[in-house]
Design a protein around this motif. Structure first.
Motif, PDB file in Angstrom:
ATOM      1  N   ALA A  68       0.835  -1.205   0.000  1.00 20.31           N
ATOM      2  CA  ALA A  68       0.000   0.000   0.000  1.00 20.31           C
ATOM      3  C   ALA A  68       0.870   1.255   0.000  1.00 20.31           C
ATOM      4  O   ALA A  68       0.575   2.236  -0.697  1.00 20.31           O
ATOM      5  N   LEU A  69       1.959   1.238   0.772  1.00 15.49           N
ATOM      6  CA  LEU A  69       2.892   2.361   0.771  1.00 15.49           C
ATOM      7  C   LEU A  69       3.512   2.562  -0.603  1.00 15.49           C
ATOM      8  O   LEU A  69       3.679   3.693  -1.072  1.00 15.49           O
ATOM      9  N   MET A  70       3.859   1.470  -1.255  1.00 20.55           N
ATOM     10  CA  MET A  70       4.458   1.570  -2.587  1.00 20.55           C
ATOM     11  C   MET A  70       3.465   2.174  -3.578  1.00 20.55           C
ATOM     12  O   MET A  70       3.827   3.052  -4.382  1.00 20.55           O
ATOM     13  N   ALA A  71       2.205   1.732  -3.538  1.00 19.41           N
ATOM     14  CA  ALA A  71       1.191   2.257  -4.451  1.00 19.41           C
ATOM     15  C   ALA A  71       0.946   3.737  -4.187  1.00 19.41           C
ATOM     16  O   ALA A  71       0.836   4.540  -5.123  1.00 19.41           O
ATOM     17  N   CYS A  72       0.873   4.096  -2.923  1.00 17.94           N
ATOM     18  CA  CYS A  72       0.696   5.504  -2.564  1.00 17.94           C
ATOM     19  C   CYS A  72       1.878   6.326  -3.080  1.00 17.94           C
ATOM     20  O   CYS A  72       1.702   7.407  -3.650  1.00 17.94           O
ATOM     21  N   GLY A  73       3.082   5.801  -2.896  1.00 19.38           N
ATOM     22  CA  GLY A  73       4.278   6.497  -3.358  1.00 19.38           C
ATOM     23  C   GLY A  73       4.297   6.686  -4.865  1.00 19.38           C
ATOM     24  O   GLY A  73       4.734   7.727  -5.363  1.00 19.38           O
ATOM     25  N   CYS A  74       3.837   5.697  -5.617  1.00 22.42           N
ATOM     26  CA  CYS A  74       3.778   5.822  -7.086  1.00 22.42           C
ATOM     27  C   CYS A  74       2.865   6.977  -7.492  1.00 22.42           C
ATOM     28  O   CYS A  74       3.189   7.757  -8.397  1.00 22.42           O
ATOM     29  N   SER A  75       1.721   7.069  -6.837  1.00 24.30           N
ATOM     30  CA  SER A  75       0.792   8.159  -7.137  1.00 24.30           C
ATOM     31  C   SER A  75       1.415   9.512  -6.777  1.00 24.30           C
ATOM     32  O   SER A  75       1.330  10.469  -7.549  1.00 24.30           O
ATOM     33  N   ILE A  76       2.049   9.571  -5.619  1.00 21.39           N
ATOM     34  CA  ILE A  76       2.692  10.815  -5.194  1.00 21.39           C
ATOM     35  C   ILE A  76       3.824  11.188  -6.143  1.00 21.39           C
ATOM     36  O   ILE A  76       3.997  12.358  -6.506  1.00 21.39           O
ATOM     37  N   ALA A  77       4.609  10.204  -6.571  1.00 16.88           N
ATOM     38  CA  ALA A  77       5.734  10.473  -7.476  1.00 16.88           C
ATOM     39  C   ALA A  77       5.255  11.124  -8.765  1.00 16.88           C
ATOM     40  O   ALA A  77       5.903  12.037  -9.289  1.00 16.88           O
ATOM     41  N   THR A 174      -5.587   6.054   2.800  1.00 20.33           N
ATOM     42  CA  THR A 174      -5.585   5.357   4.082  1.00 20.33           C
ATOM     43  C   THR A 174      -5.727   3.844   3.899  1.00 20.33           C
ATOM     44  O   THR A 174      -6.635   3.372   3.218  1.00 20.33           O
ATOM     45  N   ALA A 175      -4.793   3.102   4.500  1.00 17.88           N
ATOM     46  CA  ALA A 175      -4.809   1.645   4.422  1.00 17.88           C
ATOM     47  C   ALA A 175      -4.951   1.066   5.822  1.00 17.88           C
ATOM     48  O   ALA A 175      -4.640   1.722   6.815  1.00 17.88           O
ATOM     49  N   ALA A 176      -5.413  -0.162   5.890  1.00 21.08           N
ATOM     50  CA  ALA A 176      -5.587  -0.813   7.183  1.00 21.08           C
ATOM     51  C   ALA A 176      -4.244  -1.370   7.678  1.00 21.08           C
ATOM     52  O   ALA A 176      -3.424  -1.820   6.865  1.00 21.08           O
ATOM     53  N   PRO A 177      -3.993  -1.344   8.991  1.00 23.05           N
ATOM     54  CA  PRO A 177      -4.816  -0.672   9.998  1.00 23.05           C
ATOM     55  C   PRO A 177      -4.629   0.845   9.964  1.00 23.05           C
ATOM     56  O   PRO A 177      -3.505   1.333   9.782  1.00 23.05           O
ATOM     57  N   ALA A 178      -5.710   1.577  10.164  1.00 19.27           N
ATOM     58  CA  ALA A 178      -5.692   3.036  10.027  1.00 19.27           C
ATOM     59  C   ALA A 178      -4.706   3.684  10.993  1.00 19.27           C
ATOM     60  O   ALA A 178      -4.045   4.670  10.650  1.00 19.27           O
ATOM     61  N   ARG A 180      -1.890   2.539  12.097  1.00 18.18           N
ATOM     62  CA  ARG A 180      -0.523   2.375  11.618  1.00 18.18           C
ATOM     63  C   ARG A 180      -0.251   3.307  10.439  1.00 18.18           C
ATOM     64  O   ARG A 180       0.825   3.879  10.321  1.00 18.18           O
ATOM     65  N   TRP A 181      -1.240   3.435   9.563  1.00 21.95           N
ATOM     66  CA  TRP A 181      -1.094   4.327   8.411  1.00 21.95           C
ATOM     67  C   TRP A 181      -0.908   5.772   8.881  1.00 21.95           C
ATOM     68  O   TRP A 181      -0.046   6.503   8.379  1.00 21.95           O
ATOM     69  N   HIS A 182      -1.709   6.165   9.855  1.00 19.64           N
ATOM     70  CA  HIS A 182      -1.598   7.523  10.394  1.00 19.64           C
ATOM     71  C   HIS A 182      -0.227   7.722  11.037  1.00 19.64           C
ATOM     72  O   HIS A 182       0.419   8.762  10.843  1.00 19.64           O
ATOM     73  N   GLY A 183       0.232   6.732  11.789  1.00 17.76           N
ATOM     74  CA  GLY A 183       1.537   6.838  12.437  1.00 17.76           C
ATOM     75  C   GLY A 183       2.667   6.941  11.433  1.00 17.76           C
ATOM     76  O   GLY A 183       3.619   7.709  11.631  1.00 17.76           O
ATOM     77  N   ALA A 184       2.564   6.196  10.332  1.00 15.22           N
ATOM     78  CA  ALA A 184       3.590   6.271   9.291  1.00 15.22           C
ATOM     79  C   ALA A 184       3.633   7.662   8.685  1.00 15.22           C
ATOM     80  O   ALA A 184       4.707   8.223   8.423  1.00 15.22           O
ATOM     81  N   GLY A 185       2.465   8.242   8.444  1.00 12.67           N
ATOM     82  CA  GLY A 185       2.418   9.597   7.895  1.00 12.67           C
ATOM     83  C   GLY A 185       3.046  10.609   8.821  1.00 12.67           C
ATOM     84  O   GLY A 185       3.736  11.537   8.381  1.00 12.67           O
ATOM     85  N   GLN A 186       2.853  10.438  10.126  1.00 13.43           N
ATOM     86  CA  GLN A 186       3.450  11.355  11.097  1.00 13.43           C
ATOM     87  C   GLN A 186       4.971  11.254  11.094  1.00 13.43           C
ATOM     88  O   GLN A 186       5.676  12.267  11.210  1.00 13.43           O
ATOM     89  N   VAL A 187       5.500  10.041  10.964  1.00 13.21           N
ATOM     90  CA  VAL A 187       6.952   9.863  10.908  1.00 13.21           C
ATOM     91  C   VAL A 187       7.522  10.558   9.675  1.00 13.21           C
ATOM     92  O   VAL A 187       8.516  11.292   9.756  1.00 13.21           O
ATOM     93  N   ILE A 188       6.900  10.338   8.527  1.00  9.04           N
ATOM     94  CA  ILE A 188       7.381  10.990   7.297  1.00  9.04           C
ATOM     95  C   ILE A 188       7.368  12.497   7.461  1.00  9.04           C
ATOM     96  O   ILE A 188       8.317  13.196   7.066  1.00  9.04           O
ATOM     97  N   ARG A 189       6.308  13.007   8.042  1.00  4.21           N
ATOM     98  CA  ARG A 189       6.188  14.461   8.232  1.00  4.21           C
ATOM     99  C   ARG A 189       7.345  14.991   9.069  1.00  4.21           C
ATOM    100  O   ARG A 189       7.957  16.010   8.733  1.00  4.21           O
ATOM    101  N   GLN A 190       7.650  14.319  10.167  1.00  3.38           N
ATOM    102  CA  GLN A 190       8.726  14.783  11.047  1.00  3.38           C
ATOM    103  C   GLN A 190      10.091  14.674  10.366  1.00  3.38           C
ATOM    104  O   GLN A 190      10.964  15.529  10.575  1.00  3.38           O
ATOM    105  N   VAL A 191      10.290  13.656   9.553  1.00  2.00           N
ATOM    106  CA  VAL A 191      11.560  13.508   8.845  1.00  2.00           C
ATOM    107  C   VAL A 191      11.716  14.631   7.816  1.00  2.00           C
ATOM    108  O   VAL A 191      12.802  15.200   7.663  1.00  2.00           O
ATOM    109  N   VAL A 192      10.653  14.980   7.130  1.00  2.00           N
ATOM    110  CA  VAL A 192      10.707  16.086   6.168  1.00  2.00           C
ATOM    111  C   VAL A 192      10.993  17.401   6.884  1.00  2.00           C
ATOM    112  O   VAL A 192      11.825  18.207   6.442  1.00  2.00           O
ATOM    113  N   LEU A 193      10.324  17.641   7.996  1.00  2.00           N
ATOM    114  CA  LEU A 193      10.534  18.887   8.741  1.00  2.00           C
ATOM    115  C   LEU A 193      11.961  18.995   9.267  1.00  2.00           C
ATOM    116  O   LEU A 193      12.478  20.096   9.466  1.00  2.00           O
ATOM    117  N   ALA A 194      12.624  17.855   9.453  1.00  3.19           N
ATOM    118  CA  ALA A 194      14.013  17.868   9.936  1.00  3.19           C
ATOM    119  C   ALA A 194      14.977  18.431   8.898  1.00  3.19           C
ATOM    120  O   ALA A 194      16.125  18.744   9.223  1.00  3.19           O
TER     121      ALA A 194
END
Length: 307
Positions: A68-77, A174-178, A180-194
């Motif tokens: 699901a992350l890979m598919a989301c990333g393809c769309s974002i790319a 959003t993919a299941a479990p929701a 975990r998906w939300h938590g992954a998005g928060q990690v990416i956000r913090q890494v970008v802000l760094a």
């Protein structure tokens, strides 16, 4: 917006760089130059890295989530490449995103191998995982999304704007479990802000190598570790002796374009090429054993000695 054409890296820079970089930097140097000389769609680059680095290492329990992350990333790319190609800034464009992805791939490979006894002065890395490696690639993909060409000192919210664009896509995918998906998005956000200029030095000051090898530093928390690798991947290509100088020229061109299009812009920072190159090198921070392993520290020291 005025029509701009993207600069093309001169092909002769590849052989010039390969003659000067250390052996541990040869592989990623070749990859960066090859990507510049024979561009491929960003989504194709993304999928290739994901299929070679992430999915083969994926535990069966995580596979659906990672796909699901890979598919989301393809769309974002696809969206990132469309937007950055339309903006056509000389430095902050889809080619820079590909540079960052390629450098992150080599840093991830070094991380997976683990640190060595000779790297005892570096903070310990957390255990490698396919999920966390995938989040780093996603952060690399979006970190400059929507960049407006302005000098970093003039736009402290650029990274926040990139995160806002990510948030829209993340909600739609959003993919299941929701949770975990939300938590992954928060990690990416913090890494970008760094990657904000104001945050980079504080991060590396906290986790830089220690001179006392008898007291081994502790393990870096995962989110901070990913942030370290993100900031190192972001500048890696610019450390190359010849391509790096050319990229500095691209930054110089970008700032002049930005100033010309923004009549109310604040005073421009240093734009003399030699001074700009020196300023960049003196502000680079490299703290992971991975950066040393793939030759980034050697290139930084080499650049400072000759700048």
């Amino acid at each position: 917006m005025p029509v701009r054409s993207l600069p093309v890296m001169p092909p002769d820079l590849a052989s010039a760089d390969l003659a000067l970089v250390p052996i541990q930097a040869q592989a990623w140097t070749k990859a960066v130059h090859a990507a510049r000389l024979t561009p491929m769609p960003l989504a194709e680059r993304w999928q290739g890295l994901w299929e070679s680095l992430i999915l083969p290492q994926a535990p069966e329990l995580d596979r659906d989530f990672l796909e699901a992350l890979m598919a989301c990333g393809c769309s974002i790319a696809q969206q990132v490449e469309r937007d950055m190609t339309m903006a056509a800034w000389p430095y902050h464009n889809a080619a820079h995103i590909q540079d960052t992805l390629l450098l992150s791939a080599h840093l991830l490979a070094a991380w997976e191998q683990g640190d060595l006894a000779s790297e005892a002065s570096f903070w310990r890395a957390p255990d490698w995982s396919a999920c966390d490696a995938g989040l780093l690639l996603l952060a690399c993909l979006v970190h400059d999304w929507g960049h407006d060409g302005s000098p970093v000192a003039s736009s402290p919210t650029l990274e926040a704007l990139a995160c806002a664009r990510l948030d829209v896509c993340w909600t739609n995918w959003t993919a299941a479990p929701a949770e975990r998906w939300h938590g992954a998005g928060q990690v990416i956000r913090q890494v970008v802000l760094a990657t904000q200029a104001s945050a980079v030095h504080a991060l590396h000051d906290q986790y830089g190598p220690r001179s006392d090898a008898h007291q081994r530093p502790q393990t870096v928390p995962m989110q901070h570790w990913l942030s370290l690798l993100m900031t190192e991947a972001d500048v890696g290509a610019s450390l190359l002796p010849h391509a790096g100088l050319w990229l500095t020229q691209c930054v110089q061109q970008e700032w002049h374009l930005w100033a010309a299009e923004m009549p109310l812009a604040r005073a421009m920072p240093v734009t003399d090429l030699v001074a700009l190159r020196r300023r960049f090198l003196t502000h680079v921070r490299l703290s992971s054993f991975c950066a040393r392993r793939i030759g980034l520290q050697h290139l930084l020291q080499q650049g400072l000695a000759f700048s």
